[in-house]
Design a protein around this motif. Sequence first.
Motif, PDB file in Angstrom:
ATOM      1  N   PRO A 116       7.269  17.364  33.042  1.00  0.00           N
ATOM      2  CA  PRO A 116       7.370  17.352  31.575  1.00  0.00           C
ATOM      3  C   PRO A 116       7.441  15.934  31.029  1.00  0.00           C
ATOM      4  O   PRO A 116       8.190  15.090  31.530  1.00  0.00           O
ATOM      5  CB  PRO A 116       8.685  18.108  31.320  1.00  0.00           C
ATOM      6  CG  PRO A 116       8.826  19.020  32.488  1.00  0.00           C
ATOM      7  CD  PRO A 116       8.286  18.236  33.659  1.00  0.00           C
ATOM      8  N   SER A 117       6.660  15.687  29.988  1.00  0.00           N
ATOM      9  CA  SER A 117       6.583  14.331  29.422  1.00  0.00           C
ATOM     10  C   SER A 117       7.043  14.273  27.975  1.00  0.00           C
ATOM     11  O   SER A 117       6.982  13.220  27.346  1.00  0.00           O
ATOM     12  CB  SER A 117       5.140  13.814  29.517  1.00  0.00           C
ATOM     13  OG  SER A 117       4.251  14.699  28.854  1.00  0.00           O
ATOM     14  N   ASP A 118       7.514  15.417  27.434  1.00  0.00           N
ATOM     15  CA  ASP A 118       7.963  15.406  26.041  1.00  0.00           C
ATOM     16  C   ASP A 118       9.292  14.685  25.882  1.00  0.00           C
ATOM     17  O   ASP A 118       9.570  14.101  24.840  1.00  0.00           O
ATOM     18  CB  ASP A 118       8.062  16.833  25.496  1.00  0.00           C
ATOM     19  CG  ASP A 118       8.938  17.732  26.361  1.00  0.00           C
ATOM     20  OD1 ASP A 118       9.080  17.448  27.567  1.00  0.00           O
ATOM     21  OD2 ASP A 118       9.475  18.732  25.828  1.00  0.00           O
ATOM     22  N   ARG A 146      15.993  16.038  30.948  1.00  0.00           N
ATOM     23  CA  ARG A 146      14.727  15.332  30.760  1.00  0.00           C
ATOM     24  C   ARG A 146      14.224  14.770  32.091  1.00  0.00           C
ATOM     25  O   ARG A 146      14.983  14.625  33.046  1.00  0.00           O
ATOM     26  CB  ARG A 146      14.896  14.191  29.756  1.00  0.00           C
ATOM     27  CG  ARG A 146      15.885  13.136  30.216  1.00  0.00           C
ATOM     28  CD  ARG A 146      16.144  12.074  29.152  1.00  0.00           C
ATOM     29  NE  ARG A 146      17.139  11.106  29.598  1.00  0.00           N
ATOM     30  CZ  ARG A 146      18.450  11.269  29.430  1.00  0.00           C
ATOM     31  NH1 ARG A 146      18.909  12.367  28.829  1.00  0.00           N
ATOM     32  NH2 ARG A 146      19.307  10.360  29.849  1.00  0.00           N
ATOM     33  N   THR A 147      12.945  14.453  32.158  1.00  0.00           N
ATOM     34  CA  THR A 147      12.372  13.798  33.333  1.00  0.00           C
ATOM     35  C   THR A 147      12.947  12.392  33.461  1.00  0.00           C
ATOM     36  O   THR A 147      13.000  11.644  32.485  1.00  0.00           O
ATOM     37  CB  THR A 147      10.831  13.716  33.207  1.00  0.00           C
ATOM     38  OG1 THR A 147      10.303  15.045  33.139  1.00  0.00           O
ATOM     39  CG2 THR A 147      10.224  13.003  34.398  1.00  0.00           C
ATOM     40  N   HIS A 188      12.110  15.853  38.046  1.00  0.00           N
ATOM     41  CA  HIS A 188      12.112  16.902  37.025  1.00  0.00           C
ATOM     42  C   HIS A 188      13.525  17.098  36.492  1.00  0.00           C
ATOM     43  O   HIS A 188      14.498  17.064  37.243  1.00  0.00           O
ATOM     44  CB  HIS A 188      11.604  18.213  37.634  1.00  0.00           C
ATOM     45  CG  HIS A 188      11.174  19.228  36.622  1.00  0.00           C
ATOM     46  ND1 HIS A 188      12.050  19.811  35.721  1.00  0.00           N
ATOM     47  CD2 HIS A 188       9.950  19.771  36.359  1.00  0.00           C
ATOM     48  CE1 HIS A 188      11.396  20.667  34.966  1.00  0.00           C
ATOM     49  NE2 HIS A 188      10.126  20.665  35.321  1.00  0.00           N
TER      50      HIS A 188
END
Length: 288
Positions: free
Chosen positions: A135-137, A164-165, A233
Amino acid sequence: MTDSKTIPNDLPTLYIVPTPIGNLADITQRAIDVLSSVDLIAAEDTRHTGKLLSHFGINTKTYPLHDHNEQQKAQALVEKLQQGMSIALVSDAGTPLISDPGYHLVNQCRQANVRVVPLPGACAVITALSASALPSDRFSFEGFLPAKSKGRKDKFLEIAKVERTCIFYESPHRILDSLDDMLAILGPEREVAIARELTKTFETIRNMPLGELVEWVRSDENQQRGEMVLLVHGFREEASDEIPDEVTRSLSILVKELPLKKAAAMCAEIYNLKKNALYKWGLENLDN
């Protein structure tokens, strides 16, 4: 045609100039224009930067600015800027200040009201994230991992429940030890990506459960070489199919007065659960 805004103007300016992280073709035309036109280039390693400049036929004088001298030399560069010079700041690879020198210089320039102009360009963090399939958001860059095991484990404990990543840099001679420490804290099921030798001939980007990744890297010495980016992740709460007894009791009462679909929707709203799961439970367990 080169836009006039891409090259230095008459105002004394510090330009923050990204350089390629591997493939020299990734430098921008604007970066070449700036490096060719400024009065001085402040470089993390003047010999390393000299090879880049030679490749593009750039003859601008360089000035050493690295981790060990930046706090002492930054003021001298600010004075040169105040005297009318324009200076480009570069690191060995990628965007300056991203785990590279430059913070003290930029900070002092801001305090002295010296113009600072950043150029967009290569950055290993963003390059790795874009191809990691993680996830990159929402993500955070955590810099280089600590050199010692305890420090690494403390860092992994810190991010264990972060959703978050999380992105780290790591050196090849510590990669196995770091992955082992990560495994001990985060467990074998956490999804992790490794990106190494980005933009270079032997570029590798792989993501898999951490337990599998550790064994894959350990079994192939080639994956233990080069510049590394590790991407972890974010934490995910394990989904549970079990519906609490309190909810099923409420649903059993409501369904005596309401259609199951309506009763399931009401329970879902009250207990913040998924109505489809409640409806399915009702079909399987209640007489309708």
